[in-house]
Design a protein around this motif. Structure first.
Motif, PDB file in Angstrom:
ATOM      1  N   GLY A   1       0.941   6.752  -6.895  1.00  0.00           N
ATOM      2  CA  GLY A   1      -0.410   7.054  -7.335  1.00  0.00           C
ATOM      3  C   GLY A   1      -1.049   5.876  -8.040  1.00  0.00           C
ATOM      4  O   GLY A   1      -1.816   6.048  -8.998  1.00  0.00           O
ATOM      5  N   ALA A   2      -0.734   4.681  -7.563  1.00  0.00           N
ATOM      6  CA  ALA A   2      -1.219   3.449  -8.169  1.00  0.00           C
ATOM      7  C   ALA A   2      -2.031   2.662  -7.144  1.00  0.00           C
ATOM      8  O   ALA A   2      -2.262   3.131  -6.027  1.00  0.00           O
ATOM      9  N   THR A   3      -2.457   1.474  -7.516  1.00  0.00           N
ATOM     10  CA  THR A   3      -3.149   0.580  -6.592  1.00  0.00           C
ATOM     11  C   THR A   3      -2.205  -0.548  -6.198  1.00  0.00           C
ATOM     12  O   THR A   3      -1.237  -0.841  -6.921  1.00  0.00           O
ATOM     13  N   PRO A   4      -2.460  -1.222  -5.078  1.00  0.00           N
ATOM     14  CA  PRO A   4      -1.627  -2.371  -4.716  1.00  0.00           C
ATOM     15  C   PRO A   4      -1.591  -3.452  -5.794  1.00  0.00           C
ATOM     16  O   PRO A   4      -0.542  -4.062  -6.031  1.00  0.00           O
TER      17      PRO A   4
ATOM     18  N   VAL B   1       0.843  -2.482  -8.421  1.00  0.00           N
ATOM     19  CA  VAL B   1       2.212  -2.702  -7.945  1.00  0.00           C
ATOM     20  C   VAL B   1       2.587  -4.172  -8.097  1.00  0.00           C
ATOM     21  O   VAL B   1       3.677  -4.505  -8.579  1.00  0.00           O
ATOM     22  N   ALA B   2       1.684  -5.069  -7.690  1.00  0.00           N
ATOM     23  CA  ALA B   2       1.959  -6.505  -7.810  1.00  0.00           C
ATOM     24  C   ALA B   2       2.179  -6.908  -9.260  1.00  0.00           C
ATOM     25  O   ALA B   2       3.100  -7.683  -9.573  1.00  0.00           O
ATOM     26  N   LEU B   3       1.364  -6.382 -10.152  1.00  0.00           N
ATOM     27  CA  LEU B   3       1.530  -6.700 -11.569  1.00  0.00           C
ATOM     28  C   LEU B   3       2.821  -6.113 -12.128  1.00  0.00           C
ATOM     29  O   LEU B   3       3.546  -6.783 -12.884  1.00  0.00           O
ATOM     30  N   ALA B   4       3.129  -4.886 -11.778  1.00  0.00           N
ATOM     31  CA  ALA B   4       4.361  -4.262 -12.269  1.00  0.00           C
ATOM     32  C   ALA B   4       5.582  -5.049 -11.818  1.00  0.00           C
ATOM     33  O   ALA B   4       6.572  -5.149 -12.551  1.00  0.00           O
ATOM     34  N   TRP B   5       5.511  -5.618 -10.613  1.00  0.00           N
ATOM     35  CA  TRP B   5       6.653  -6.391 -10.095  1.00  0.00           C
ATOM     36  C   TRP B   5       6.913  -7.626 -10.941  1.00  0.00           C
ATOM     37  O   TRP B   5       8.058  -7.914 -11.285  1.00  0.00           O
ATOM     38  N   VAL B   6       5.872  -8.375 -11.312  1.00  0.00           N
ATOM     39  CA  VAL B   6       6.110  -9.568 -12.124  1.00  0.00           C
ATOM     40  C   VAL B   6       6.433  -9.213 -13.569  1.00  0.00           C
ATOM     41  O   VAL B   6       7.234  -9.891 -14.224  1.00  0.00           O
ATOM     42  N   LEU B   7       5.854  -8.141 -14.078  1.00  0.00           N
ATOM     43  CA  LEU B   7       6.035  -7.785 -15.485  1.00  0.00           C
ATOM     44  C   LEU B   7       7.378  -7.109 -15.761  1.00  0.00           C
ATOM     45  O   LEU B   7       7.713  -6.879 -16.925  1.00  0.00           O
ATOM     46  N   ARG B   8       8.153  -6.815 -14.713  1.00  0.00           N
ATOM     47  CA  ARG B   8       9.420  -6.103 -14.946  1.00  0.00           C
ATOM     48  C   ARG B   8      10.433  -6.964 -15.687  1.00  0.00           C
ATOM     49  O   ARG B   8      11.351  -6.443 -16.313  1.00  0.00           O
TER      50      ARG B   8
ATOM     51  N   ARG C   1       0.835  -1.203   0.000  1.00  0.00           N
ATOM     52  CA  ARG C   1       0.000   0.000   0.000  1.00  0.00           C
ATOM     53  C   ARG C   1       0.869   1.253   0.000  1.00  0.00           C
ATOM     54  O   ARG C   1       0.552   2.249  -0.665  1.00  0.00           O
ATOM     55  N   GLY C   2       1.974   1.205   0.738  1.00  0.00           N
ATOM     56  CA  GLY C   2       2.877   2.356   0.755  1.00  0.00           C
ATOM     57  C   GLY C   2       3.508   2.617  -0.599  1.00  0.00           C
ATOM     58  O   GLY C   2       3.607   3.771  -1.041  1.00  0.00           O
ATOM     59  N   ILE C   3       3.939   1.560  -1.270  1.00  0.00           N
ATOM     60  CA  ILE C   3       4.509   1.716  -2.623  1.00  0.00           C
ATOM     61  C   ILE C   3       3.450   2.257  -3.572  1.00  0.00           C
ATOM     62  O   ILE C   3       3.722   3.162  -4.386  1.00  0.00           O
ATOM     63  N   ALA C   4       2.244   1.722  -3.479  1.00  0.00           N
ATOM     64  CA  ALA C   4       1.165   2.181  -4.357  1.00  0.00           C
ATOM     65  C   ALA C   4       0.874   3.659  -4.153  1.00  0.00           C
ATOM     66  O   ALA C   4       0.722   4.420  -5.127  1.00  0.00           O
TER      67      ALA C   4
ATOM     68  N   LEU D   1      -4.306  -2.924 -17.062  1.00  0.00           N
ATOM     69  CA  LEU D   1      -3.508  -2.400 -18.179  1.00  0.00           C
ATOM     70  C   LEU D   1      -2.598  -1.264 -17.720  1.00  0.00           C
ATOM     71  O   LEU D   1      -1.479  -1.104 -18.228  1.00  0.00           O
ATOM     72  N   GLY D   2      -3.065  -0.472 -16.740  1.00  0.00           N
ATOM     73  CA  GLY D   2      -2.262   0.636 -16.243  1.00  0.00           C
ATOM     74  C   GLY D   2      -0.967   0.196 -15.595  1.00  0.00           C
ATOM     75  O   GLY D   2      -0.007   0.977 -15.507  1.00  0.00           O
ATOM     76  N   ALA D   3      -0.897  -1.059 -15.149  1.00  0.00           N
ATOM     77  CA  ALA D   3       0.329  -1.566 -14.530  1.00  0.00           C
ATOM     78  C   ALA D   3       1.483  -1.638 -15.514  1.00  0.00           C
ATOM     79  O   ALA D   3       2.654  -1.620 -15.109  1.00  0.00           O
ATOM     80  N   LEU D   4       1.175  -1.703 -16.807  1.00  0.00           N
ATOM     81  CA  LEU D   4       2.236  -1.787 -17.815  1.00  0.00           C
ATOM     82  C   LEU D   4       3.127  -0.554 -17.815  1.00  0.00           C
ATOM     83  O   LEU D   4       4.299  -0.631 -18.190  1.00  0.00           O
ATOM     84  N   ALA D   5       2.593   0.584 -17.388  1.00  0.00           N
ATOM     85  CA  ALA D   5       3.364   1.834 -17.400  1.00  0.00           C
ATOM     86  C   ALA D   5       4.026   2.127 -16.059  1.00  0.00           C
ATOM     87  O   ALA D   5       4.774   3.106 -15.948  1.00  0.00           O
ATOM     88  N   LEU D   6       3.772   1.317 -15.044  1.00  0.00           N
ATOM     89  CA  LEU D   6       4.308   1.573 -13.705  1.00  0.00           C
ATOM     90  C   LEU D   6       5.729   1.046 -13.600  1.00  0.00           C
ATOM     91  O   LEU D   6       5.989  -0.126 -13.881  1.00  0.00           O
TER      92      LEU D   6
END
Length: 274
Positions: free
Chosen positions: A205-208, A211-218, A198-201, A238-243
């Motif tokens: 300005g993202a949701t938890p 954040v979880a999706l961005a972590w695996v997609l990196r 939650r703190g990272i999100a 889809l917004g996780a792709l840009a995080l």
């Protein structure tokens, strides 16, 4: 949509997981996802929703060649005749003449792995599947499939998220030019209650979940297939792709426990020694 490109296939990094949706709900989810720009759809014989996925594809109006469709054979059909019949039945339910990726859904201790791989290669050679692979294989079994020399293993699909360390499998996939698809990448929304996530999100300005999706997609060779029925959540995913997570974020996530397995049925393999 970013793509994963390997010697064996080209696959969108973010897809729509469809378990456990069925019927009209599943068809509507497929249609809305395609409308938002999703081009990767994941189903399986066991899900009981291939007809709905196929109907959603047909209703979308998007050309078949623009879509990447995965389905899977269940562990009770891992014989040459069983695999041959399973892909024919899946294609009939989907109303497609081929899938882009055909996977063994779970290993079976009684299976003849080489015979199964020959059956996957036969399906690939016949044009019924453009690529083939496996799901839920532990490291030793995955290495056996990769090095058997019978058919190119294009992809491993397995549970992977911020609470489960899958480094050995990730490394094997990368070493052998295979894509790696994560199911349950958003931890069944457990991240929503995690103060660290939650703190990272909040910082981004993202949701938890993003954040979880961005972590695996990196990772460049990793795809994710979160299940999402509603258009709002599909769009948020889809917004996780840009995080982009920074070094501090990655260190925070690295410090979280990594032994939380969410999918572990009675017929699962020996994850450590299999």
């Amino acid at each position: 949509m970013p793509m994963i490109e390997t010697p064996h296939m080209r696959m969108p990094k973010l897809g729509l997981g469809t378990w456990p949706m069925k019927g009209a709900e599943c068809q509507a989810a497929v249609e809305s996802a395609i409308g938002l720009g999703y081009r990767h759809l994941d189903t399986a014989e066991m899900y009981g929703n291939e007809e709905a996925v196929g109907a959603g594809i047909a209703a979308s109006g998007v050309a078949r060649d623009a879509l990447f469709v995965t389905t899977k054979v269940w562990h009770d059909k891992l014989t040459p005749d069983g695999i041959r019949g399973a892909i024919a039945a899946s294609l009939a339910r989907l109303k497609l003449d081929h899938v882009d990726l055909f996977l063994i859904h779970w290993p079976n201790p009684a299976m003849d792995l080489d015979a199964c791989l020959r059956s996957l290669e036969a399906a690939r050679g016949a044009g019924l599947a453009r690529a083939v692979g496996v799901c839920n294989f532990p490291p030793k079994l995955f290495r056996r499939a990769l090095t058997a020399g019978i058919t190119p293993i294009a992809c491993l699909q397995v549970e992977h998220h911020i609470y489960l360390d899958q480094t050995p499998l990730l490394d094997l996939a990368r070493e052998h030019g295979a894509a790696f698809t994560c199911y349950s990448p958003t931890t069944k929304n457990a991240v929503a209650e995690d103060p660290a996530i939650r703190g990272i999100a909040q910082k981004h300005g993202a949701t938890p979940v993003q954040v979880a999706l961005a972590w695996v997609l990196r990772h460049p060779h990793v795809a994710a297939i979160p299940k999402s029925a509603g258009v709002l959540n599909q769009g948020a995913n889809l917004g996780a792709l840009a995080l982009r997570l920074d070094a501090e974020d990655l260190a925070t996530i690295a410090a979280l426990p990594k032994n939380r397995r969410l999918v572990n049925p009675a017929f699962a393999p020996d994850w450590e020694n299999g």
